[in-house]
Design an enzyme around this catalytic site. Structure first.
Site, mmCIF file in Angstrom:
data_model
loop_
_atom_site.group_PDB
_atom_site.id
_atom_site.type_symbol
_atom_site.label_atom_id
_atom_site.label_comp_id
_atom_site.label_asym_id
_atom_site.label_seq_id
_atom_site.Cartn_x
_atom_site.Cartn_y
_atom_site.Cartn_z
ATOM 1 N N GLU A 62 -73.482 28.499 -21.236
ATOM 2 C CA GLU A 62 -72.954 28.517 -22.620
ATOM 3 C C GLU A 62 -72.343 29.878 -22.937
ATOM 4 O O GLU A 62 -72.095 30.187 -24.081
ATOM 5 C CB GLU A 62 -73.977 28.019 -23.627
ATOM 6 C CG GLU A 62 -75.190 28.888 -23.836
ATOM 7 C CD GLU A 62 -74.888 30.189 -24.556
ATOM 8 O OE1 GLU A 62 -75.077 31.232 -23.905
ATOM 9 O OE2 GLU A 62 -74.486 30.150 -25.728
ATOM 10 N N TRP A 63 -72.135 30.683 -21.895
ATOM 11 C CA TRP A 63 -71.359 31.932 -21.929
ATOM 12 C C TRP A 63 -72.051 33.098 -22.644
ATOM 13 O O TRP A 63 -71.423 34.087 -22.995
ATOM 14 C CB TRP A 63 -69.969 31.685 -22.537
ATOM 15 C CG TRP A 63 -69.364 30.404 -22.100
ATOM 16 C CD1 TRP A 63 -68.959 30.093 -20.826
ATOM 17 C CD2 TRP A 63 -69.127 29.220 -22.885
ATOM 18 N NE1 TRP A 63 -68.483 28.807 -20.785
ATOM 19 C CE2 TRP A 63 -68.572 28.246 -22.038
ATOM 20 C CE3 TRP A 63 -69.336 28.924 -24.233
ATOM 21 C CZ2 TRP A 63 -68.230 26.978 -22.482
ATOM 22 C CZ3 TRP A 63 -68.989 27.651 -24.682
ATOM 23 C CH2 TRP A 63 -68.448 26.700 -23.817
ATOM 24 N N GLY A 64 -73.344 32.964 -22.908
ATOM 25 C CA GLY A 64 -74.083 34.109 -23.460
ATOM 26 C C GLY A 64 -74.013 34.241 -24.973
ATOM 27 O O GLY A 64 -74.685 35.090 -25.559
ATOM 28 N N ASP A 111 -65.766 33.537 -18.803
ATOM 29 C CA ASP A 111 -65.329 33.407 -17.401
ATOM 30 C C ASP A 111 -64.718 34.708 -16.860
ATOM 31 O O ASP A 111 -63.785 35.255 -17.449
ATOM 32 C CB ASP A 111 -64.274 32.295 -17.277
ATOM 33 C CG ASP A 111 -64.837 30.940 -17.662
ATOM 34 O OD1 ASP A 111 -65.982 30.860 -18.147
ATOM 35 O OD2 ASP A 111 -64.114 29.946 -17.488
ATOM 36 N N ASP A 164 -72.381 22.845 -18.792
ATOM 37 C CA ASP A 164 -71.462 23.612 -19.639
ATOM 38 C C ASP A 164 -71.693 23.300 -21.116
ATOM 39 O O ASP A 164 -72.517 22.444 -21.460
ATOM 40 C CB ASP A 164 -70.017 23.267 -19.209
ATOM 41 C CG ASP A 164 -69.118 24.492 -19.194
ATOM 42 O OD1 ASP A 164 -69.415 25.452 -19.917
ATOM 43 O OD2 ASP A 164 -68.108 24.471 -18.459
HETATM 44 C C1 GLA Z 1 -65.939 26.580 -18.485
HETATM 45 C C2 GLA Z 1 -66.859 27.351 -17.547
HETATM 46 C C3 GLA Z 1 -66.156 27.564 -16.219
HETATM 47 C C4 GLA Z 1 -65.749 26.239 -15.618
HETATM 48 C C5 GLA Z 1 -64.878 25.466 -16.592
HETATM 49 C C6 GLA Z 1 -64.606 24.048 -16.128
HETATM 50 O O1 GLA Z 1 -64.853 27.339 -18.850
HETATM 51 O O2 GLA Z 1 -67.215 28.578 -18.139
HETATM 52 O O3 GLA Z 1 -66.996 28.283 -15.333
HETATM 53 O O4 GLA Z 1 -66.904 25.516 -15.294
HETATM 54 O O5 GLA Z 1 -65.506 25.376 -17.876
HETATM 55 O O6 GLA Z 1 -63.873 23.307 -17.039
#
Ligand code: GLA
Length: 432
Positions: A211-213, A234, A170
């Site tokens: 890292e969400w893109g 998410d 993450d």
């Molecule tokens: C981030 C990630 C999630 C999850 C949480 C855990 O938000 O995007 O998928 O792994 O952390 O804390």
């Protein structure tokens, strides 16, 4: 000045890399793909098709425990999910008890994981499954547990010693220097540090970049050792949401992020639009209001059309009949896992209808129609709209109805319920 030149050089490198990847994947024919796979470096063979498994976060969050993991491993086998390809059991955040102040070793929460991680990994392996874990490129994880920054080598070796086969990594608690455009460089450096450390252990470990893109990981994810990289924030248990600007987002927003990213995905490296919310029904750790079964089925359909990793987030120890039917559909899974590894692309977008196309092995083609609207919709799509060869006669198979369907000469018609996605596999019947 030297700093500036360094930054420009790195920027150019990333750009060149993206053009190279682009150029390679755009013209891929089946023969090319088969030849390429023989020349792939050994570590790439880890994720020749998108990884499939289960992740603890959506259902359990901070309540994950060794009991949950053992029972989930049992359920994976007993339900038939293992049989259709779901292999990885991944423990997400908040498994940690802390980091030892003297040795610097991470240790699991002693109450929820009293037998330790090696023992748990052994159990998962004994069921013929693979074991995954989670950490973070910053000083702390998103759930405020110790992160791996500065401990990459030590943590990677520990994970390898435990028998870890998959690491989700993450990006919380990483300083953001976006104003100097340094943020990309930091992300690349930090993900490379763990990627190198994992490789150095000698254990094959699937490396999942999360890292969400925001820093375009599709441009550099593979180069730092990644096998999949999140493209969005998410996905919660909801159909739609505002765009991909922060967590949480809905299914539709996550699909839309994937539209132009197909050229960066392929054998050994996949775009990851986050986990399946199928079956959550607004329970567990992440909510969002819940989806109906048509919407869950649409998520499964589109994730497969997009060659996305299939990580189940619901509690598979208690699956409803409809959840079971969605997750265990071999015909839709075969589209995700097709050996060509080509992410689907959108060929129609009009009046709330999306048409998606995904080339498959043996000259077959998957076509999906997605009704984004909240009303029923009648669809007729001609071969030219779907960019199909009009000289070929196709046999058309409905992967949810599990039967061959009839169609008019040169077009297909169907009716879609609100938010429904229907998927058809076109096989050449005979060439005229
Ligand atoms: C981030 C990630 C999630 C999850 C949480 C855990 O938000 O995007 O998928 O792994 O952390 O804390």
């Amino acid at each position: 000045m030297i700093q500036f030149i360094k930054k420009m050089t790195l920027g150019l490198l990333v750009l060149m890399l993206s053009f190279m990847i682009d150029g390679c994947t755009k013209k891929t024919s089946e023969r090319d793909t088969i030849q390429e796979s023989k020349e792939l470096p050994a570590e790439v063979n880890l994720a020749l098709t998108p990884p499939m498994g289960w992740n603890s976060w959506n259902s359990f969050g901070e309540n994950v425990s060794e009991q949950v993991i053992r029972e989930t491993a049992d359920a994976m086998v007993a339900s038939g999910l293992k049989e259709v390809g779901f292999l990885y059991i991944v423990i997400d955040d908040i498994w940690q008890g802390g980091r030892d102040s003297i040795t610097g070793m991470l240790y699991p929460d002693p109450v929820r994981f009293p037998s330790g991680m090696k023992d748990l990994a052994d159990y998962v392996h004994s069921r013929g499954l693979k074991f995954g874990i989670y950490s973070d490129a910053g000083t702390q994880t998103c759930g405020d547990m110790p992160g791996s920054f500065g401990y990459e080598k030590q943590d990677a070796q520990l994970f390898a010693d435990w028998g870890v086969d998959y690491l989700k990594y993450d990006y919380c608690y990483c300083p953001d220097y976006a104003s100097e455009n340094n943020d990309y460089r930091m992300a690349i450096e930090r993900y490379r540090a763990m990627g190198d450390a994992l490789k150095a252990t000698g254990r094959p470990i699937v490396y999942s970049i999360c890292e969400w893109g925001a820093r375009s990981p599709w441009l550099w994810g593979k180069e730092v050792g990644g096998h999949l990289w999140r493209t969005s924030y998410d996905v919660y248990d909801m159909w739609d949401s505002p765009r991909n600007e922060s967590s949480p987002i809905g299914i539709l927003a996550s699909i839309d992020v994937m539209v132009n990213l197909g050229r960066f995905a392929g054998k050994g490296g996949w775009n990851d639009p986050d986990m399946l919310v199928v079956g959550l029904k607004n329970t567990g750790n992440i909510r969002g209001g819940g989806c109906n079964d048509i919407e869950y089925r649409s998520q499964m359909s589109m994730w497969c059309m997009l060659s996305a990793p299939l990580m189940i987030g619901s509690d598979i120890r208690n699956m409803s009949e409809s959840t079971r039917n969605i997750l265990l559909n071999k015909d839709i899974i075969a589209i995700d896992q097709d050996t060509m590894g080509i992410q689907g692309f959108r060929v129609i977008r009009k009046d709330g209808l999306d048409g998606w196309k995904k080339p498959l092995s043996n000259d077959r083609i998957a076509i999906a129609f997605l009704n984004r609207n909240s009303d029923d919709m009648s669809v007729t799509a001609a071969w030219n709209e779907l960019e199909l060869d009009s000289a070929i006669q196709y046999s058309v198979y409905d992967v949810w109805e599990h039967k061959t369907v009839s169609h008019a000469e040169g077009s297909i018609s169907t009716k879609l319920r609100p938010h429904e996605c229907q998927v058809f596999v076109f096989s050449p019947a005979k060439t005229e």
